[in-house]
Motif scaffolding. Structure first.
Motif, PDB file in Angstrom:
ATOM      1  N   VAL A   1       2.096   9.742  -2.197  1.00  0.00           N
ATOM      2  CA  VAL A   1       2.702   8.480  -2.622  1.00  0.00           C
ATOM      3  C   VAL A   1       3.692   8.723  -3.751  1.00  0.00           C
ATOM      4  O   VAL A   1       4.801   8.161  -3.762  1.00  0.00           O
ATOM      5  CB  VAL A   1       1.610   7.479  -3.087  1.00  0.00           C
ATOM      6  N   GLU A   2       3.327   9.593  -4.702  1.00  0.00           N
ATOM      7  CA  GLU A   2       4.215   9.900  -5.822  1.00  0.00           C
ATOM      8  C   GLU A   2       5.482  10.607  -5.344  1.00  0.00           C
ATOM      9  O   GLU A   2       6.588  10.268  -5.771  1.00  0.00           O
ATOM     10  CB  GLU A   2       3.475  10.752  -6.854  1.00  0.00           C
ATOM     11  N   VAL A   3       5.319  11.582  -4.460  1.00  0.00           N
ATOM     12  CA  VAL A   3       6.481  12.303  -3.926  1.00  0.00           C
ATOM     13  C   VAL A   3       7.394  11.332  -3.174  1.00  0.00           C
ATOM     14  O   VAL A   3       8.619  11.349  -3.339  1.00  0.00           O
ATOM     15  CB  VAL A   3       6.044  13.450  -2.994  1.00  0.00           C
ATOM     16  N   ASN A   4       6.789  10.475  -2.352  1.00  0.00           N
ATOM     17  CA  ASN A   4       7.573   9.505  -1.581  1.00  0.00           C
ATOM     18  C   ASN A   4       8.322   8.543  -2.498  1.00  0.00           C
ATOM     19  O   ASN A   4       9.477   8.187  -2.238  1.00  0.00           O
ATOM     20  CB  ASN A   4       6.666   8.715  -0.642  1.00  0.00           C
ATOM     21  N   ALA A   5       7.650   8.121  -3.567  1.00  0.00           N
ATOM     22  CA  ALA A   5       8.279   7.184  -4.509  1.00  0.00           C
ATOM     23  C   ALA A   5       9.457   7.831  -5.218  1.00  0.00           C
ATOM     24  O   ALA A   5      10.530   7.224  -5.363  1.00  0.00           O
ATOM     25  CB  ALA A   5       7.249   6.697  -5.528  1.00  0.00           C
ATOM     26  N   ILE A   6       9.281   9.062  -5.666  1.00  0.00           N
ATOM     27  CA  ILE A   6      10.362   9.779  -6.347  1.00  0.00           C
ATOM     28  C   ILE A   6      11.525  10.001  -5.388  1.00  0.00           C
ATOM     29  O   ILE A   6      12.690   9.832  -5.757  1.00  0.00           O
ATOM     30  CB  ILE A   6       9.852  11.124  -6.900  1.00  0.00           C
ATOM     31  N   PHE A   7      11.201  10.379  -4.150  1.00  0.00           N
ATOM     32  CA  PHE A   7      12.251  10.616  -3.154  1.00  0.00           C
ATOM     33  C   PHE A   7      13.031   9.329  -2.884  1.00  0.00           C
ATOM     34  O   PHE A   7      14.267   9.349  -2.772  1.00  0.00           O
ATOM     35  CB  PHE A   7      11.650  11.149  -1.855  1.00  0.00           C
ATOM     36  N   SER A   8      12.321   8.211  -2.808  1.00  0.00           N
ATOM     37  CA  SER A   8      12.998   6.937  -2.535  1.00  0.00           C
ATOM     38  C   SER A   8      13.920   6.543  -3.679  1.00  0.00           C
ATOM     39  O   SER A   8      14.949   5.902  -3.469  1.00  0.00           O
ATOM     40  CB  SER A   8      11.972   5.827  -2.286  1.00  0.00           C
ATOM     41  N   LEU A   9      13.567   6.937  -4.915  1.00  0.00           N
ATOM     42  CA  LEU A   9      14.446   6.681  -6.060  1.00  0.00           C
ATOM     43  C   LEU A   9      15.744   7.469  -5.945  1.00  0.00           C
ATOM     44  O   LEU A   9      16.814   6.971  -6.279  1.00  0.00           O
ATOM     45  CB  LEU A   9      13.739   7.073  -7.364  1.00  0.00           C
ATOM     46  N   GLY A  10      15.610   8.715  -5.481  1.00  0.00           N
ATOM     47  CA  GLY A  10      16.786   9.580  -5.387  1.00  0.00           C
ATOM     48  C   GLY A  10      17.653   9.308  -4.181  1.00  0.00           C
ATOM     49  O   GLY A  10      18.880   9.388  -4.265  1.00  0.00           O
TER      50      GLY A  10
ATOM     51  N   LYS B   1       0.795  -1.225   0.000  1.00  0.00           N
ATOM     52  CA  LYS B   1       0.000   0.000   0.000  1.00  0.00           C
ATOM     53  C   LYS B   1       0.828   1.276   0.000  1.00  0.00           C
ATOM     54  O   LYS B   1       0.396   2.311  -0.483  1.00  0.00           O
ATOM     55  CB  LYS B   1      -0.936   0.011   1.220  1.00  0.00           C
ATOM     56  N   THR B   2       2.025   1.225   0.574  1.00  0.00           N
ATOM     57  CA  THR B   2       2.834   2.443   0.730  1.00  0.00           C
ATOM     58  C   THR B   2       4.202   2.270   0.068  1.00  0.00           C
ATOM     59  O   THR B   2       4.613   1.151  -0.266  1.00  0.00           O
ATOM     60  CB  THR B   2       3.060   2.773   2.214  1.00  0.00           C
ATOM     61  N   VAL B   3       4.906   3.390  -0.100  1.00  0.00           N
ATOM     62  CA  VAL B   3       6.256   3.335  -0.659  1.00  0.00           C
ATOM     63  C   VAL B   3       7.181   2.555   0.262  1.00  0.00           C
ATOM     64  O   VAL B   3       8.073   1.838  -0.195  1.00  0.00           O
ATOM     65  CB  VAL B   3       6.804   4.762  -0.896  1.00  0.00           C
ATOM     66  N   GLN B   4       6.962   2.670   1.562  1.00  0.00           N
ATOM     67  CA  GLN B   4       7.769   1.907   2.519  1.00  0.00           C
ATOM     68  C   GLN B   4       7.574   0.409   2.291  1.00  0.00           C
ATOM     69  O   GLN B   4       8.531  -0.375   2.341  1.00  0.00           O
ATOM     70  CB  GLN B   4       7.378   2.265   3.954  1.00  0.00           C
ATOM     71  N   ASP B   5       6.319   0.015   2.004  1.00  0.00           N
ATOM     72  CA  ASP B   5       6.044  -1.394   1.692  1.00  0.00           C
ATOM     73  C   ASP B   5       6.813  -1.826   0.445  1.00  0.00           C
ATOM     74  O   ASP B   5       7.350  -2.937   0.385  1.00  0.00           O
ATOM     75  CB  ASP B   5       4.543  -1.610   1.453  1.00  0.00           C
ATOM     76  N   VAL B   6       6.845  -0.952  -0.547  1.00  0.00           N
ATOM     77  CA  VAL B   6       7.545  -1.250  -1.807  1.00  0.00           C
ATOM     78  C   VAL B   6       9.051  -1.388  -1.553  1.00  0.00           C
ATOM     79  O   VAL B   6       9.697  -2.311  -2.053  1.00  0.00           O
ATOM     80  CB  VAL B   6       7.279  -0.152  -2.857  1.00  0.00           C
ATOM     81  N   GLN B   7       9.614  -0.450  -0.774  1.00  0.00           N
ATOM     82  CA  GLN B   7      11.045  -0.509  -0.450  1.00  0.00           C
ATOM     83  C   GLN B   7      11.381  -1.803   0.287  1.00  0.00           C
ATOM     84  O   GLN B   7      12.377  -2.467  -0.020  1.00  0.00           O
ATOM     85  CB  GLN B   7      11.430   0.690   0.421  1.00  0.00           C
TER      86      GLN B   7
END
Length: 296
Positions: free
Chosen positions: A200-209, A80-86
């Motif tokens: 979610v989009e901001v978190n995902a982009i931040f996690s990429l960087g 559900k979240t970027v943390q879950d994806v990471q």
């Protein structure tokens, strides 16, 4: 697909190229599954797309082989979240090499109880391995799990013609001038484009960087995010060095005037030079942080 076609041929007992309700019912009974006639009828209704009272091969394939989008949606729904994806990426990347191969994905999905078939796992892998190199790296995984974030990054990359543009953008975005972008600074930068983005989009982009996961995006990380080609070239070159002494030795050989600085000219003209113009440009794009044309 071959297995599905074989099943169709087996279920089509009268070999007329169609599966009737009775043929479906018989196939289910032979399989040992305990389904009511109502359940079987529901399956038949789903399969008989044109509602002609029979399921042909094309309809059977569509029923038994869901669309890629449906399978990927099933895969995404668990996280559900970027943390879950990471966390999922780290869990799947068993050997910690920064990429997920087919065996790792198969092992992970087979052990998580997500009820994914081999066919579905193959479909997910094909959808994720965008460049077709046989692995799903973190950026590809984010693109798979949060495609809108990947699209946004691509739009931002298109704005910058070269690394100098990327560096200038970084300075603008780094509002407090501490040499790193925090999440709120990145969010403000995205907002300045005139478009709205979800958390979610901001978190995902931040996690990429934020490659090292320290909660900030440094200039080097920002360049790697916005100019991935330069970053990938440098990563490839860095693998040729076994340790720090190898790096120091190479530096001394290239620094022909012994001033403790490397210029592009020195790198291209040094004896035994093994870097082409593209590689030298990439090294300077990432290494020449202050933009003075030299690397210390």
């Amino acid at each position: 697909e071959a297995d599905v076609r074989a099943a169709f041929a087996s279920w089509d007992s009268d070999k007329d190229g169609q599966i009737s309700f009775n043929e479906l019912k018989s196939a289910v009974q032979r399989s040992g599954q305990k389904l009511t006639e109502e359940d079987i009828n529901a399956i038949f209704v789903v399969g008989d797309i044109d509602q002609n009272g029979e399921i042909d091969l094309d309809e059977f394939l569509k029923m038994m082989m869901p669309a890629t989008s449906d399978i990927v949606a099933k895969f995404r729904s668990v996280r559900k979240t970027v943390q879950d994806v990471q966390n999922a990426f780290k869990q799947f990347d068993r050997n910690g090499d920064g990429a997920i191969d087919k065996a790792e994905l198969t092992s992970a999905l087979s052990s998580t109880g997500g009820n994914f078939t081999k066919q579905e796992i193959d479909t997910i892998f094909l959808a994720g391995d965008i460049d077709g190199d046989g692995e799903i790296d973190y950026e590809e995984f984010i693109a798979l799990m949060c495609p809108s974030a990947s699209d946004i990054v691509e739009k931002f990359r298109a704005k910058y013609k070269n690394v100098n543009d990327v560096k200038a953008a970084f300075k603008r975005f780094d509002r407090n001038g501490d040499g790193a972008l925090e999440k709120d600074e990145l969010a403000a930068a995205l907002k300045s484009s005139g478009e709205s983005y979800t958390d979610v989009e901001v978190n995902a982009i931040f996690s990429l960087g934020d490659v090292d996961g320290d909660g900030e995006i440094t200039l080097e990380e920002f360049i790697a995010l916005m100019s991935p080609s330069a970053s990938s070239v440098v990563q490839r070159i860095s693998k040729s060095f076994k340790n720090l002494n190898d790096v120091k030795s190479a530096f001394k050989k290239i620094d022909t005037d012994n001033d403790g600085l490397l210029s592009k000219k020195e790198m291209m003209a040094s004896s035994g030079n093994k870097y082409d113009a593209e590689e030298v440009d990439a090294i300077f794009a990432l290494g020449d942080v202050n933009g003075d044309g030299e690397i210390d």
